[in-house]
Write a protein that holds these residues in place. Structure first.
Motif, mmCIF file in Angstrom:
data_model
loop_
_atom_site.group_PDB
_atom_site.id
_atom_site.type_symbol
_atom_site.label_atom_id
_atom_site.label_comp_id
_atom_site.label_asym_id
_atom_site.label_seq_id
_atom_site.Cartn_x
_atom_site.Cartn_y
_atom_site.Cartn_z
ATOM 1 N N LEU A 118 9.830 0.552 3.211
ATOM 2 C CA LEU A 118 8.989 -0.525 3.739
ATOM 3 C C LEU A 118 7.515 -0.236 3.483
ATOM 4 O O LEU A 118 6.760 -1.107 3.024
ATOM 5 C CB LEU A 118 9.228 -0.688 5.242
ATOM 6 C CG LEU A 118 10.496 -1.423 5.676
ATOM 7 C CD1 LEU A 118 10.657 -1.350 7.194
ATOM 8 C CD2 LEU A 118 10.449 -2.877 5.232
ATOM 9 N N TYR A 119 7.106 0.982 3.782
ATOM 10 C CA TYR A 119 5.703 1.364 3.588
ATOM 11 C C TYR A 119 5.311 1.240 2.121
ATOM 12 O O TYR A 119 4.243 0.711 1.794
ATOM 13 C CB TYR A 119 5.501 2.795 4.077
ATOM 14 C CG TYR A 119 4.122 3.340 3.834
ATOM 15 C CD1 TYR A 119 3.080 3.082 4.717
ATOM 16 C CD2 TYR A 119 3.845 4.116 2.709
ATOM 17 C CE1 TYR A 119 1.809 3.582 4.489
ATOM 18 C CE2 TYR A 119 2.582 4.612 2.470
ATOM 19 C CZ TYR A 119 1.567 4.344 3.372
ATOM 20 O OH TYR A 119 0.304 4.836 3.128
ATOM 21 N N VAL A 168 5.001 -2.576 1.047
ATOM 22 C CA VAL A 168 3.808 -3.229 1.609
ATOM 23 C C VAL A 168 2.537 -2.629 1.016
ATOM 24 O O VAL A 168 1.597 -3.352 0.641
ATOM 25 C CB VAL A 168 3.805 -3.110 3.140
ATOM 26 C CG1 VAL A 168 2.524 -3.696 3.722
ATOM 27 C CG2 VAL A 168 5.013 -3.823 3.736
ATOM 28 N N GLY A 192 0.067 -4.820 -1.292
ATOM 29 C CA GLY A 192 -1.289 -5.055 -0.767
ATOM 30 C C GLY A 192 -2.374 -4.541 -1.690
ATOM 31 O O GLY A 192 -3.344 -5.247 -1.987
ATOM 32 N N PHE A 194 9.569 -2.277 12.360
ATOM 33 C CA PHE A 194 8.568 -2.546 11.321
ATOM 34 C C PHE A 194 7.212 -1.899 11.622
ATOM 35 O O PHE A 194 6.201 -2.292 11.056
ATOM 36 C CB PHE A 194 8.384 -4.054 11.152
ATOM 37 C CG PHE A 194 9.654 -4.782 10.814
ATOM 38 C CD1 PHE A 194 10.189 -4.713 9.540
ATOM 39 C CD2 PHE A 194 10.335 -5.518 11.773
ATOM 40 C CE1 PHE A 194 11.360 -5.373 9.222
ATOM 41 C CE2 PHE A 194 11.501 -6.187 11.476
ATOM 42 C CZ PHE A 194 12.028 -6.110 10.189
ATOM 43 N N THR A 242 4.946 -0.637 8.748
ATOM 44 C CA THR A 242 4.157 -1.570 7.941
ATOM 45 C C THR A 242 2.726 -1.671 8.462
ATOM 46 O O THR A 242 1.809 -1.981 7.694
ATOM 47 C CB THR A 242 4.799 -2.964 7.931
ATOM 48 O OG1 THR A 242 4.936 -3.439 9.271
ATOM 49 C CG2 THR A 242 6.175 -2.920 7.274
ATOM 50 N N ALA A 249 0.556 0.776 6.827
ATOM 51 C CA ALA A 249 0.162 0.415 5.465
ATOM 52 C C ALA A 249 -1.167 -0.326 5.432
ATOM 53 O O ALA A 249 -1.838 -0.356 4.395
ATOM 54 C CB ALA A 249 1.251 -0.438 4.808
#
Length: 300
Positions: A79-80, A83, A87, A165, A168, A171
């Motif tokens: 997930l990290y 994202v 980004g 989450f 995230t 991040a």
């Protein structure tokens, strides 16, 4: 044959100290770490030599990969990475695209975008720990307090305290810190495209969108690939930013690098080494195809 040896002799002699150091302190330590990961060195007594150590093969890897806790760490890492990559690439490209066009005060904007790179993850993490505070209502602070003040209470959330989450949220400061680096890469790519190519496309009747799609963007593909590799490999070994924002043993934001640190703190050197090998394999899966692509491109 003698001429070949004589030709290679001086260069090899010159770089031999570096080769020896790399062989011992890089590949040698990787080999020791890999061996440790296949032993049962899980206690302080075994670490100090007061208890025997046995070879167990891949048992530590199966135990780790079958553990719900480590699976959660791998999920957080995925997930990290997604994202963080998305980004930095999006914001970095947009900033570079805006600066590529005539902008007054470009040097000021470029400095503002690049400034976060000069700040360490530990220092920025201390600030972002306050900004991402999970308190709401009367005790709200940081971004939650800002949302409350402007009437956007529905945007208040637990940030990194969210079990599923929370990673995230970590991040966000990482994107703020490294989007400027990606911007610098893309801006160098934009500036490296000869103006003659753009003028030729315009003369041929290409619209501004066609100019970017057919001329500019293809030229930026190597830059984008390099940025993905650099940012992706940095995301896989994230440690200090998480440590400075959340508690070291916080389950919500746990990633393999945190597991490796915690195992070592508990003298479980075998599990810690196994996590290190797993991270090395993940990085290799990301890096090796890129190196092969670069090598093949160099031969053409």
């Amino acid at each position: 044959m003698r001429r070949t040896i004589r030709g290679w002799g001086p260069p090899l002699l010159l770089i031999s100290p570096s080769l020896i150091l790399i062989g011992v302190f890089v590949y040698g330590l990787i080999a020791i770490n890999a061996y440790t990961s296949m032993t049962d060195m899980h206690t302080a007594a075994q670490t100090t030599g007061r208890a025997p150590v046995a070879f167990v093969g891949l048992a530590n890897y199966w135990d780790l990969l079958g553990s719900d806790s480590f699976q959660h760490s791998l999920k957080n890492l995925a997930l990290y990475t997604v994202v963080f990559l998305a980004g930095t690439m999006v914001f970095g490209f947009l900033w570079a695209w805006m600066l590529d066009r005539p902008v007054k005060g470009e040097g000021v904007f470029r400095s503002i975008y690049l400034f976060p790179m000069a700040v360490s993850f530990i220092a920025s993490g201390v600030v972002w720990r306050w900004l991402l505070n999970s308190n709401t209502g009367d005790k709200a602070s940081g971004l939650n307090r800002l949302f409350q003040m402007v009437g956007l209470d529905f945007l208040q959330n637990g940030w990194w305290n969210n079990v599923n989450f929370g990673i995230t949220a970590i991040a966000i400061p990482a994107i703020w810190q490294l989007a400027g680096y990606v911007m610098a890469l893309f801006l160098a790519g934009f500036r490296g495209i000869p103006e003659e190519l753009r003028e030729a496309a315009r003369i041929d009747g290409a619209s501004e969108w066609q100019l970017y799609r057919l001329v500019v963007f293809p030229q930026l593909t190597p830059i984008a690939l390099s940025a993905v590799i650099v940012i992706g490999h940095m995301s896989l070994k994230v440690f200090d930013l998480i440590m400075s924002i959340s508690k070291p043993a916080n389950y919500q934001t746990k990633v393999p690098a945190i597991d490796m640190f915690l195992f070592k703190s508990e003298y479980d050197y075998a599990s810690s080494a196994a996590v290190g090998v797993i991270l090395l394999v993940i990085v290799a899966i990301l890096i090796i195809p890129y190196l092969v692509h670069v090598a093949r491109s160099g031969r053409r």
